[in-house]
Design a protein around this motif. Sequence first.
Motif, short mmCIF file in Angstrom:
data_model
loop_
_atom_site.label_atom_id
_atom_site.label_comp_id
_atom_site.label_asym_id
_atom_site.label_seq_id
_atom_site.Cartn_x
_atom_site.Cartn_y
_atom_site.Cartn_z
N LEU A 173 0.82 -1.20 0.00
CA LEU A 173 0.00 0.00 0.00
C LEU A 173 0.86 1.26 0.00
N CYS A 174 0.30 2.36 -0.47
CA CYS A 174 1.01 3.63 -0.50
C CYS A 174 1.41 4.04 0.91
N ALA A 175 2.68 4.35 1.07
CA ALA A 175 3.21 4.71 2.39
C ALA A 175 2.66 6.04 2.89
N GLN A 176 2.09 6.85 2.00
CA GLN A 176 1.55 8.15 2.41
C GLN A 176 0.09 8.06 2.86
N GLY A 177 -0.47 6.86 2.87
CA GLY A 177 -1.79 6.67 3.44
C GLY A 177 -2.95 6.81 2.48
N CYS A 178 -2.69 7.01 1.19
CA CYS A 178 -3.78 7.18 0.23
C CYS A 178 -4.69 5.95 0.20
N HIS A 179 -4.09 4.76 0.29
CA HIS A 179 -4.85 3.52 0.16
C HIS A 179 -5.53 3.10 1.45
N THR A 180 -5.36 3.88 2.51
CA THR A 180 -6.00 3.57 3.79
C THR A 180 -6.74 4.79 4.34
N ALA A 181 -7.21 5.65 3.43
CA ALA A 181 -7.81 6.93 3.83
C ALA A 181 -9.08 6.77 4.66
N LEU A 182 -9.76 5.64 4.53
CA LEU A 182 -11.01 5.45 5.27
C LEU A 182 -10.80 4.90 6.68
#
Length: 294
Positions: free
Chosen positions: A257-266
């Motif tokens: 997953l993207c380390a900047q949190g884009c893929h876990t925004a929810l």
Amino acid sequence: MAQTGSAPVLGVIGGSGVYDIDGLENQRWVTVETPFGDPSDALLTGELDGQKLVFLPRHGRGHRIPPSELNFRANIYALKALGVSEILSVSAVGSLKEHLPPGTFVVIDQFIDRTFARNKSFFGTGLVAHVALGHPVCGRLGDLIEEALVELKVPHQRRGTYMVMEGPQFSTKAESELYRSWGCDVIGMTNMPEAKLAREAEMCYATVAMVTDFDCWHPDHDHVTVDAVIRVVVANAGKARSLVKTLAPKLQVRDGLCAQGCHTALDHAIMTAPDKRDPEMLKALDVILARALG
């Protein structure tokens, strides 16, 4: 639908001139139905040097749909349904800065959203969510885009603020001067709520704003001709195609997953208690919520 932890899939939103890329294999136009109605058009899928791509004509082929009538929710949902994990959004803009002449690309990092006639969220009564938007684009993806632009020797600026207006009319001179006083770099009509919805859909999102002309603040604005603008648009489309070809293989370096949190925004964004969530909304948003509530 691919999960965001699998191999990256690049989605490209922009004009039809971006899609005529040499070497794009296994091309197929796909019609996607969404709970929010029809996307702007069918979506073109294919592979470029092993990288899966999905192209969406933002205004439909032939530029049929004006900015205020774009079905942004259906567009982002359709890209998500086809497994897209990273979005490159390319759009034509006016420049609000003397040092950003026509032909310059700006890798946007901030937006000011002045639109008012658009549905801006997948969520609502029955299922409330608040995603973070302090940094509305993916810096990791922006870095890869800049790397590609440097390789291509395309005149560009790494950071900038995109003023998103409702349209379809252009600004008055007073408005243009106001936006300049706010420190905005470019102005356009299309990237909001696109960026907000991409964040809600847990997708990396980056905007490349392609300058076609100076906005009406500029003393030479009235001397801009349609022919001159068209020449810039055609040249920009060629640069955008080269950008996609150069960017695509760079995406394959992401591991997980993207380390900047884009893929876990929810994560921690959904406020409605589980027993109070609207079953119909949960069903409609199954593609968006697959990871967060899976």
